[in-house]
Design a protein around this motif. Sequence first.
Motif, short mmCIF file in Angstrom:
data_model
loop_
_atom_site.label_atom_id
_atom_site.label_comp_id
_atom_site.label_asym_id
_atom_site.label_seq_id
_atom_site.Cartn_x
_atom_site.Cartn_y
_atom_site.Cartn_z
N TRP A 58 0.81 -1.21 0.00
CA TRP A 58 0.00 0.00 0.00
C TRP A 58 0.85 1.26 0.00
CZ3 TRP A 58 -4.78 0.02 -1.48
CH2 TRP A 58 -5.54 -1.13 -1.34
N ASP A 59 2.04 1.24 0.60
CA ASP A 59 2.90 2.43 0.59
C ASP A 59 3.32 2.76 -0.84
OD1 ASP A 59 2.72 2.72 3.30
OD2 ASP A 59 4.61 1.67 3.74
N TYR A 95 1.73 1.84 -3.50
CA TYR A 95 0.49 2.23 -4.18
C TYR A 95 0.20 3.71 -3.95
CZ TYR A 95 -4.60 2.46 -5.02
OH TYR A 95 -5.85 2.80 -5.46
N SER A 96 0.33 4.16 -2.71
CA SER A 96 0.06 5.56 -2.38
C SER A 96 1.09 6.49 -3.02
CB SER A 96 0.05 5.75 -0.86
OG SER A 96 -0.98 4.98 -0.26
N ASN A 97 2.36 6.08 -3.00
CA ASN A 97 3.41 6.91 -3.61
C ASN A 97 3.23 7.06 -5.11
OD1 ASN A 97 4.65 7.28 -1.12
ND2 ASN A 97 6.00 5.51 -1.37
N LEU A 157 -2.99 8.21 -3.89
CA LEU A 157 -4.22 7.80 -3.22
C LEU A 157 -3.89 7.00 -1.96
CD1 LEU A 157 -6.21 6.57 -6.34
CD2 LEU A 157 -6.37 8.81 -5.24
N GLU A 158 -4.72 7.17 -0.95
CA GLU A 158 -4.56 6.40 0.28
C GLU A 158 -5.31 5.08 0.17
OE1 GLU A 158 -2.55 7.26 2.74
OE2 GLU A 158 -2.00 9.05 1.60
#
Length: 299
Positions: free
Chosen positions: A130-131, A133-135, A139-140
């Motif tokens: 997820w990190d 993905y967010s970077n 999106l969170e």
Amino acid sequence: FLYLAMQSVHSPYFAPSKYYDCTDNERCTMQAMLKAAEELMTDVISYLKEANMWDDTLLIYHSDNGGPSSVYSSNGHLWGSKGHLWEGGVRTVAFMYSVNQDIMPNRGSTTCYVHVSDWYSTIIAISGGWDAYSNNTGLEMPTELDTIDQSSYLLFNNGTCPRTEIMLHIDPVKRVAGYYKKTVQIAHLATKNSKASCSESVFYPLDIGSIDLDIILLYDIFADPNETNDIASLYPEIVDDLKADVIEYLSHQNPLQCQLPTVADSYPSSEVPIYIPWDFDEEDYLPKSAPSKVVARNS
């Protein structure tokens, strides 16, 4: 990331003549469509190899549902078909493959529950988590996701089965529900012959009256995958536990509306009330072997 949804082996049932090995029954058409799908997968793998990407690829092949009730399809001895909550409708095949042992050290099979929604978190975890993905997206991680990361178990065989239950569906139209829990049970709150259809003029709230709680069937789907032996009367405590879970699920559901939103001049429409990947009205687009619009409407 590449997502590829093939038309084979979905209706309408036809394939170019070069894929047919026989022509004497409808299953020959299904065989031809599957042969075309296999050729497409061969082409995709060839392209990845030519691009020097195959050695770093994880392939996930997944079916969406069981075959429909027709002369073209077969779900073997499993009860039910596409659109049903029985094993013939929801138990599907899937596999993962990579030539790279670092990507996929674990080889074998599993009887653990894997829901299609789990691929979301699983693929994100495989892709960096997820990190990352967010970077990459800004999106969170969404909240209240109904998805479980199964990457550690599927790729490395670490730990126990991540998923212990699956709420298949709560259908207030047919007033049925299907629910897996733990290792061997599935509860069907229904009869095997519910044929009610959805009406666009009716609003279907999901509440305690949405399903028939007086009709509960219980099956051990590992020992009895054909769902022939209802064991509900033998295990009333399991039935009560599963029923309580379903009632809890009902308290969090949104109402069902049968009218699908449509865009002007798009499908589905009154002419073709199904979703299709081509312009159905284009003259001579479909081969002569393709079924008529009337047949397609019933698919």
